[in-house]
Design a protein around this motif. Structure first.
Motif, PDB file in Angstrom:
ATOM      1  N   LYS A 113     -30.378  17.880 -85.070  1.00 14.59           N
ATOM      2  CA  LYS A 113     -29.700  18.065 -83.774  1.00 14.59           C
ATOM      3  C   LYS A 113     -28.681  16.948 -83.550  1.00 14.59           C
ATOM      4  CE  LYS A 113     -33.790  20.207 -81.813  1.00 14.59           C
ATOM      5  NZ  LYS A 113     -35.046  19.889 -81.137  1.00 14.59           N
ATOM      6  N   LEU A 130     -25.323  15.242 -78.820  1.00 12.86           N
ATOM      7  CA  LEU A 130     -26.185  15.106 -77.648  1.00 12.86           C
ATOM      8  C   LEU A 130     -25.979  13.779 -76.916  1.00 12.86           C
ATOM      9  CD1 LEU A 130     -29.444  16.350 -79.394  1.00 12.86           C
ATOM     10  CD2 LEU A 130     -28.134  17.616 -77.680  1.00 12.86           C
ATOM     11  N   THR A 168     -29.228  15.983 -73.698  1.00 13.50           N
ATOM     12  CA  THR A 168     -28.412  17.073 -73.166  1.00 13.50           C
ATOM     13  C   THR A 168     -27.143  17.200 -74.002  1.00 13.50           C
ATOM     14  OG1 THR A 168     -27.518  15.471 -71.597  1.00 13.50           O
ATOM     15  CG2 THR A 168     -29.258  16.908 -70.778  1.00 13.50           C
ATOM     16  N   ASP A 169     -26.562  18.367 -73.975  1.00 13.55           N
ATOM     17  CA  ASP A 169     -25.325  18.611 -74.717  1.00 13.55           C
ATOM     18  C   ASP A 169     -24.242  17.629 -74.230  1.00 13.55           C
ATOM     19  OD1 ASP A 169     -23.801  20.873 -76.378  1.00 13.55           O
ATOM     20  OD2 ASP A 169     -22.538  20.171 -74.728  1.00 13.55           O
ATOM     21  N   ASP A 223     -21.184  19.332 -72.396  1.00 13.49           N
ATOM     22  CA  ASP A 223     -21.518  19.817 -71.054  1.00 13.49           C
ATOM     23  C   ASP A 223     -21.795  18.642 -70.106  1.00 13.49           C
ATOM     24  OD1 ASP A 223     -22.336  21.822 -69.102  1.00 13.49           O
ATOM     25  OD2 ASP A 223     -24.345  20.963 -69.388  1.00 13.49           O
TER      26      ASP A 223
END
Ligand code: ATP
Length: 320
Positions: A279, A282, A294-295, A298
């Motif tokens: 991942k 982030l 969290t992204d 975004d």
């Protein structure tokens, strides 16, 4: 994945070293190599990159500042410069990057992510002004330093019956002002997130004097105005023996508090575990004492840091 790059960028904050240590040690523990990048994005573009050895991480958890140094490098906002950074990362065989820094540094990580290079942001700034987390690395230490300074100022304010206007750091966020101001029992806390009335503050200080409290403490966040400007305005509404003080960069340095060291250790280790799970892109944070990711796109594009303005109301209720 074999190699993780680490850089610190923007204003330094106490606890960044603990984060560097945690990222590098977690990576090594998982059989990866950690590469330090000196001087933030400037060092990245210049290829100032080195393989970190475990012994270099000894004895840094309690050191303020950052062993990887920091730099302001506005050129990194240009895509051409970002691509040069990616070229260097590829040259050193680095597969993912962890950026420790503030809002601006996160934007650099966001741009790299958008260009396809896996980057994770770890919040390191004394201002506590990053979206996606309740607390940032260095905030607790800065609040401790500011509170100790305010306590000292309170002593002399009491002895000489003076009003002190003290400016603390926080360009866009009043968090340091709120936490240190409440902790030091300030008569007023002035932050950018809430309207203020200088005459009302002056009237309060005058009323305090009439009720037997002949000294005062007003904490002003940097983003509102300078201590000197605030003092001059305050003096127009009352007869005070007033002084203005700017705490300045002392708030940036010093031995990180255990809270900042533990937070940095949790963030750093979490960032590596997420990268190991494949991942990226982030922003790491903590919410209600739970680690969150969290992204980054975004988080930066659609969210803003929310200062807990109810703390200002709390101070109003407790200071009279
Ligand atoms: P602090 O607020 O604690 O000082 P910060 O990380 O917000 O920390 P900045 O000076 O705003 O500090 O940003 C640090 C660095 O991040 C900049 O010098 C630049 O190299 C990079 N940076 C900032 N904004 C951008 C952007 N929009 N795009 C790419 N890189 C950026």
């Amino acid at each position: 994945m074999k190699r993780i790059g680490i850089l610190t960028s923007g204003g330094d904050s106490s606890g960044m070293n603990a984060a560097v240590r945690a990222i590098a040690r977690s990576a090594m523990n998982a059989g990866l190599e950690a590469y330090g990048i000196n001087y933030g994005y400037k060092g990245l573009v210049e290829g100032n990159i080195f393989k970190m050895e475990s012994h270099q991480l000894d004895g840094i958890i309690d050191r303020g500042g950052t062993i990887l140094y920091s730099a302001r490098f506005p050129e990194f906002a240009e895509q051409e410069t970002q691509l040069k950074g990616i070229e260097q990362l590829k040259k050193f065989g680095i597969d993912a990057l962890v950026v420790i820094g503030g809002d601006g540094s996160y934007h650099g990580a966001l741009k790299l992510t958008k260009l396809g290079f896996n980057s994770i942001g770890v919040p390191g700034t004394i201002d506590n002004d990053i979206p996606g987390t309740d607390f940032t690395i260095g905030f607790d230490t800065a609040v401790n330093v500011a509170t100790e300074a305010l306590d000292r100022i309170n002593d002399t304010a009491t002895s000489h019956q003076r009003v002190f206007v003290v400016e603390v750091m926080g360009r866009g966020a009043g968090d340091i002002a709120l936490w240190s101001g409440i902790a030091a029992g300030a008569d007023a806390i002035v932050i950018p997130e809430r309207d203020y009335d200088i005459k009302a503050i002056a009237d309060k200080l005058t009323a305090n004097r009439e009720h037997g409290k002949d000294h005062g403490l007003v904490v002003v966040a940097e983003g509102v105005m300078s201590a000197q400007d605030f003092k001059e305005k305050l003096d127009q509404y009352g007869e005070f023996d007033s002084r203005a003080i700017t705490l300045g960069h002392v708030q940036r340095g010093g031995v990180p508090t255990p809270k900042d060291r533990v937070l940095a250790s949790r963030f750093g280790d979490y960032a590596v575990r997420l990268l190991l799970e494949g991942k990226g892109g982030l922003a790491i944070g903590i919410h209600d004492n739970q680690l969150v990711a969290t992204d980054i796109i975004d988080t930066l594009e659609n969210h803003k840091h929310q200062t807990d303005v109810s703390l200002a109301d709390l101070n109003d209720r407790l200071s009279f």
